[in-house]
Motif scaffolding. Sequence first.
Motif, short mmCIF file in Angstrom:
data_model
loop_
_atom_site.label_atom_id
_atom_site.label_comp_id
_atom_site.label_asym_id
_atom_site.label_seq_id
_atom_site.Cartn_x
_atom_site.Cartn_y
_atom_site.Cartn_z
N ALA A 9 3.73 4.69 -8.76
CA ALA A 9 3.41 5.21 -7.42
C ALA A 9 3.03 6.69 -7.50
N GLU A 10 3.56 7.37 -8.50
CA GLU A 10 3.31 8.82 -8.59
C GLU A 10 1.95 9.16 -9.19
N THR A 11 1.36 8.22 -9.92
CA THR A 11 0.10 8.55 -10.62
C THR A 11 -1.11 7.79 -10.08
N CYS A 19 -0.66 -1.22 -9.45
CA CYS A 19 -1.03 0.18 -9.67
C CYS A 19 -1.41 0.39 -11.14
N ARG A 20 -2.30 1.35 -11.37
CA ARG A 20 -2.80 1.57 -12.73
C ARG A 20 -1.78 2.29 -13.60
N LEU A 28 0.82 -1.22 0.00
CA LEU A 28 0.00 0.00 0.00
C LEU A 28 0.85 1.27 0.00
N GLY A 29 2.09 1.15 0.46
CA GLY A 29 2.97 2.33 0.43
C GLY A 29 4.09 2.18 -0.58
N ALA A 68 9.44 -4.72 -11.02
CA ALA A 68 9.35 -4.11 -9.69
C ALA A 68 8.20 -4.69 -8.89
N CYS A 69 7.12 -5.04 -9.55
CA CYS A 69 5.91 -5.49 -8.86
C CYS A 69 5.89 -7.00 -8.62
#
Length: 248
Positions: free
Chosen positions: A80-82, A145-146, A72-73, A160-161
């Motif tokens: 992570a920025e969008t 993340c989208r 979540l973080g 990374a994911c």
Amino acid sequence: MNETQDLLQRYLRQRREMGEAELFLDRHNASELHDLLTRTPVETAADAPAPGASAPEIVQLGSLESVREIALGCPRCRLAETRQHVVFGEGNPAAELLVVGEAPGADEDRTGRPFVGRAGKLLTLLLASVGFERESVYICNVLKCRPPGNRNPRPDEIEACSPYLLRQVELVAPRAILACGTFAAQTLLRTTVPISRLRTGAYEYQGVPVVATYHPAALLRHAAWVRTSWEDLQRLREILDPVGGRSA
Ligand code: URA
């Protein structure tokens, strides 16, 4: 001095000011280095984001809840920025079936839940048609993340994911995995073979049987593929409950 050299010099000066005596360039791939060099304004130690958990740390976390908390973080890639929400995954933590999609879309990014848009509703129907209630399975995506504008996941984002997905598979310990679409199937099976061919094969990920099928969003565009996908799900059912056999 050209712009890249200037950026490089600023980056190196910043690392030195932060007390780093050594620089391991092989820790970064070309894309990460480019991101480091083009990050503006140059961050100070005080406002730099926390680096987040490393891949080895993530794959040692002991529960889905602790992996979720770290995810979540997560600052491990540019998404992570969008993002509005990290879409970690949901469902039965001891599910027999793990469903893996590609990445959150707009509805998922808004709600923080996987497969809640039109494609998700079709997926829920398809699963139910072969006897899997949505609540009984665990659903997640390759990317948590989208990607902006629903563009395709990039290789460094998948990289990374992937520790999150790996740990989800290990902790849920399903008896079968349904890979929905090209990215899910190609990521789990580490191949570039097209989904149209993968869907007929028998594979495993971490020792767990994998059935690959078309992504439900593709089924919304090609109605004729729905029957094909349903047949793939029948194969999945057969893996979990062999006709005339004992389920393992
Ligand atoms: N498409 C996906 O692959 N995953 C979602 O969660 C939603 C749409």
